[in-house]
Each structure stands twice: as C-alpha cells, then as structure tokens.
Design a protein around this motif. Structure first.
Motif, PDB file in Angstrom:
ATOM      1  N   UNK A   1       0.815  -1.214   0.000  1.00  0.00           N
ATOM      2  CA  UNK A   1       0.000   0.000   0.000  1.00  0.00           C
ATOM      3  C   UNK A   1       0.852   1.268   0.000  1.00  0.00           C
ATOM      4  N   UNK A   2       2.145   1.121  -0.255  1.00  0.00           N
ATOM      5  CA  UNK A   2       3.016   2.292  -0.304  1.00  0.00           C
ATOM      6  C   UNK A   2       3.042   3.015   1.033  1.00  0.00           C
ATOM      7  N   UNK A   4       0.639   4.888   2.008  1.00  0.00           N
ATOM      8  CA  UNK A   4      -0.744   5.174   2.395  1.00  0.00           C
ATOM      9  C   UNK A   4      -1.353   4.054   3.223  1.00  0.00           C
ATOM     10  N   UNK A   7      -3.732   4.786   6.156  1.00  0.00           N
ATOM     11  CA  UNK A   7      -5.050   5.341   5.798  1.00  0.00           C
ATOM     12  C   UNK A   7      -5.949   4.272   5.181  1.00  0.00           C
ATOM     13  N   UNK A   8      -5.369   3.463   4.290  1.00  0.00           N
ATOM     14  CA  UNK A   8      -6.167   2.430   3.618  1.00  0.00           C
ATOM     15  C   UNK A   8      -6.605   1.363   4.623  1.00  0.00           C
ATOM     16  N   UNK A  11      -9.150   2.465   7.085  1.00  0.00           N
ATOM     17  CA  UNK A  11     -10.511   2.481   6.534  1.00  0.00           C
ATOM     18  C   UNK A  11     -11.115   1.082   6.511  1.00  0.00           C
ATOM     19  N   UNK A  12     -10.357   0.129   5.939  1.00  0.00           N
ATOM     20  CA  UNK A  12     -10.888  -1.230   5.803  1.00  0.00           C
ATOM     21  C   UNK A  12     -11.059  -1.897   7.165  1.00  0.00           C
ATOM     22  N   UNK A  15     -14.146  -0.517   8.858  1.00  0.00           N
ATOM     23  CA  UNK A  15     -15.329  -0.985   8.124  1.00  0.00           C
ATOM     24  C   UNK A  15     -15.633  -2.439   8.483  1.00  0.00           C
ATOM     25  N   UNK A  18     -17.071  -2.645  11.967  1.00  0.00           N
ATOM     26  CA  UNK A  18     -18.477  -2.227  12.002  1.00  0.00           C
ATOM     27  C   UNK A  18     -19.395  -3.383  11.587  1.00  0.00           C
TER      28      UNK A  18
ATOM     29  N   UNK B  37     -13.716  -7.057  -3.034  1.00  0.00           N
ATOM     30  CA  UNK B  37     -12.439  -6.821  -2.358  1.00  0.00           C
ATOM     31  C   UNK B  37     -11.278  -7.346  -3.188  1.00  0.00           C
ATOM     32  N   UNK B  41      -8.628  -4.633  -4.099  1.00  0.00           N
ATOM     33  CA  UNK B  41      -7.335  -4.664  -3.408  1.00  0.00           C
ATOM     34  C   UNK B  41      -6.266  -5.435  -4.175  1.00  0.00           C
ATOM     35  N   UNK B  50      -3.205   9.337  -7.236  1.00  0.00           N
ATOM     36  CA  UNK B  50      -3.310   9.145  -5.790  1.00  0.00           C
ATOM     37  C   UNK B  50      -2.586   7.906  -5.279  1.00  0.00           C
ATOM     38  N   UNK B  52      -1.727   4.264  -4.041  1.00  0.00           N
ATOM     39  CA  UNK B  52      -2.533   3.222  -3.401  1.00  0.00           C
ATOM     40  C   UNK B  52      -3.645   3.818  -2.544  1.00  0.00           C
ATOM     41  N   UNK B  53      -3.498   5.048  -2.145  1.00  0.00           N
ATOM     42  CA  UNK B  53      -4.431   5.665  -1.207  1.00  0.00           C
ATOM     43  C   UNK B  53      -5.855   5.712  -1.718  1.00  0.00           C
ATOM     44  N   UNK B  55      -7.589   3.503  -2.870  1.00  0.00           N
ATOM     45  CA  UNK B  55      -8.349   2.258  -2.623  1.00  0.00           C
ATOM     46  C   UNK B  55      -9.399   2.424  -1.524  1.00  0.00           C
ATOM     47  N   UNK B  56      -9.300   3.496  -0.771  1.00  0.00           N
ATOM     48  CA  UNK B  56     -10.341   3.811   0.219  1.00  0.00           C
ATOM     49  C   UNK B  56     -11.687   3.971  -0.484  1.00  0.00           C
ATOM     50  N   UNK B  58     -13.294   2.082  -2.361  1.00  0.00           N
ATOM     51  CA  UNK B  58     -14.146   0.884  -2.376  1.00  0.00           C
ATOM     52  C   UNK B  58     -14.966   0.740  -1.090  1.00  0.00           C
ATOM     53  N   UNK B  59     -14.593   1.461  -0.056  1.00  0.00           N
ATOM     54  CA  UNK B  59     -15.427   1.501   1.148  1.00  0.00           C
ATOM     55  C   UNK B  59     -16.173   2.831   1.215  1.00  0.00           C
ATOM     56  N   UNK B 106     -19.148   5.527   8.734  1.00  0.00           N
ATOM     57  CA  UNK B 106     -18.045   5.004   7.917  1.00  0.00           C
ATOM     58  C   UNK B 106     -17.710   5.953   6.769  1.00  0.00           C
ATOM     59  N   UNK B 109     -15.679   8.633   8.411  1.00  0.00           N
ATOM     60  CA  UNK B 109     -14.406   8.090   8.889  1.00  0.00           C
ATOM     61  C   UNK B 109     -13.444   7.840   7.717  1.00  0.00           C
ATOM     62  N   UNK B 110     -13.937   7.121   6.706  1.00  0.00           N
ATOM     63  CA  UNK B 110     -13.067   6.820   5.565  1.00  0.00           C
ATOM     64  C   UNK B 110     -12.759   8.098   4.792  1.00  0.00           C
ATOM     65  N   UNK B 113      -9.891   9.725   6.575  1.00  0.00           N
ATOM     66  CA  UNK B 113      -8.641   9.005   6.310  1.00  0.00           C
ATOM     67  C   UNK B 113      -8.184   9.181   4.852  1.00  0.00           C
ATOM     68  N   UNK B 117      -4.248  12.281   3.608  1.00  0.00           N
ATOM     69  CA  UNK B 117      -3.120  12.200   2.673  1.00  0.00           C
ATOM     70  C   UNK B 117      -3.335  12.995   1.377  1.00  0.00           C
TER      71      UNK B 117
END
Lengths: 52, 248
Positions: A1-2, A4, A7-8, A11-12, A15, A18, B37, B41, B50, B52-53, B55-56, B58-59, B106, B109-110, B113, B117
């Motif tokens: 994920x480099x 980031x 942050x990634x 998030x997951x 989620x 939850x 997923x 992913x 952007x 890899x960032x 990928x947020x 997808x949520x 969510x 929150x996402x 996040x 960045x």
C-alpha cells in the motif's frame, strides 16, 4: 500500500469492525427479544390461571 | 402477478418471509464482498495520481451511497406508515436506522482518512462533509427519539416525522458538490456522463456497493424480526413459533 497503508487499512479495518458489531448486535437483540417474549407469555399464562 | 403485498404488510406473515429471505441476502453480500475486495485490493491498479491511497474509494463510496439510500428508505416507510397506518412501517424504519447510522459514520471516517493524505486535512467544514455529518446526527436523533418514547405507536409517529423532514438533507448532500464550491470532488459516477475512472476500478466499486446493499437488506430483515417478536409478544402466533416453544 506504499506510504498510504495507515489510511487504507485504517478504513478497511474499521469498516470490517463495524460489520462485526452489526452482526453481534443483531444477534443479541434477537436473543433479548426471544427472552422477553417468553417472559410476557409466562405472565399471560399466570394471569389466565389466576382469573379462572 | 398476484403477489399479496398487503398480506405481507402484516407482521406475522412478514416475520416468516423475512426469516426465509435474510440468509440469501447475507450469502449474496458475502460473495459480492469477496469479489469486490479481490478486484479493489488485488486486481485494480494503483491510481496514477493518488497511488494506493485511492483504494479507500471501495469503502467510502458504497457506504456514502448507502447512508443516503437508507435514509430515503426510512422516509419511504414513514410515509407509508403515516398514510396507510401499517404496523410494519415503523418497525422497518427502526430496523434501518442502525445500519444507516453506521454507514454515515463510515462515510465520514473513511473520508477523513482519505482527506488527510490527499488534501492535507482530516476535516473541512465544506458543504458535502457538513451535510453528511448532519445526516449522521439525523440518524442518531431518530434513534434517540424513538427509544425515548415507550408507546410504540407514538414512537413510530414521532420517528416518521424526523425521517420525512430529515430526508430534505439527502438531495442537499448529493448535489452539494454541484451547488457549492467544495473541496470534495464531483460525482465519480453519473448517468449522463461516461465514468471518470478506469473500468476495473468502476466494477470494483459497483460490486462493493451491491455487497453493501445486500448486507443492509439482510441486517434489516433480521432486525425487523426481533422487533416484530417483541411487539407481538402477547400474540398467540408468537407462542406457537418453534423458536419460542424451544425457549420455554
């Protein structure tokens, strides 16, 4: 994920957490409802028994 | 087709129907989430700008959509409840709220996040973010209000008003990026334009959105069964249920 990753996965991760919370909460609510149904039915039966 | 809609609007038949349906929606949600997923992913490439960032997304996008759709569904059931006075409507509205609230949470929150960045900040008081925060508060307000009123009928009516009045906020969220100058980007997917993202990314996002749909439906059907049980706890048909007889 480099660079980031935080942050990634942040998030997951939340989620996924939850989803777990929702499933657990829903199951607990059902169990609670079933318990209270049994209590209510018991009270109904006692009342019926007392009045007859 | 002669589906007896009003037949299933009564709590007893709907309890049975929901019990048959929820496992299918749960299974679909699981399969779709695994596919989504994997695409999001593993298969989808990193974003040109952007990295890899992104990928947020997808949520973030599916939960944001669901937070709005679920609120509209609550408003829909509330209108039905007020107009036809059906008992199931209030219970459906109530069963939807927790999932909607968590989707709104969510989304925020996402979004935070993702914002840190890419924008350099967790939060800005711009139109899109603020209206989504208001949506979360509407969900919490609905849940607090309905749980504070003991009488189910009155509780349902008060909740229905909140759900219907609050629905005004949903188009405001959706169009906020058009109406105001915001930091948030415009819609990634629209009906009139070709999507502004790569095919693989788009598919990953849509499949994840579908997975969230199915999960929400499964949860709502499961939750409404508990609500029906509790409200009908003195009814004869509830006593006859195998799950109740098994407990005694």
């Amino acid at each position: 994920m480099g660079h980031h990753g935080f942050y990634v996965w942040g998030s997951y991760g939340v989620a996924a957490f939850v989803v777990v919370v929702e499933v657990v909460q829903a199951r607990m609510a059902r169990r609670q409802a079933l318990r209270e149904v049994c209590q209510a039915q018991q009270v109904d039966m006692d009342e019926r028994g007392a009045s007859s | 087709m002669s589906i007896r809609w009003f037949h299933y609007a009564a709590p007893q038949p709907f309890y049975g129907l929901a019990g048959k349906l929820w496992p299918w929606f749960a299974a679909l949600a699981l399969v779709l989430a695994l596919i989504g997923l994997t695409i999001g992913l593993v298969l989808a490439p990193a974003d040109a700008v952007q990295g890899e960032g992104y990928r947020i997304i997808y949520v973030h996008v599916p939960t944001s959509w669901m937070s709005m759709i679920i609120y509209l569904a609550m408003a829909f059931w509330s209108v039905l409840g007020l107009v036809f006075n059906t008992r199931l409507s209030g219970m459906m509205t109530r069963a939807l709220a927790p999932t909607g609230a968590l989707c709104a949470f969510l989304s925020l929150w996402t979004g935070a996040l993702w914002g840190k960045p890419m924008w350099g900040t967790w939060w800005v008081w711009d139109a899109r973010l603020t209206s989504e925060l208001i949506l979360l508060f509407l969900y919490l307000g609905y849940m607090a209000l309905t749980s504070a009123i003991d009488d189910p009928r009155r509780s349902d009516r008060a909740g229905a008003l909140v759900a219907i009045l609050g629905a005004v906020n949903v188009p405001i969220i959706y169009f906020s990026v058009k109406w105001w100058n915001t930091l948030h980007q415009g819609a990634s997917v629209s009906v009139t334009q070709s999507p502004s993202m790569a095919q693989t990314m788009l598919w990953g996002m849509l499949i994840m959105a579908l997975a969230y749909w199915m999960m929400a439906i499964a949860l709502v059907l499961y939750r409404v069964r508990s609500l029906i049980l509790w409200r009908e706890r003195h009814a004869d048909w509830v006593r006859q249920l195998p799950e109740v007889r098994g407990m005694a």
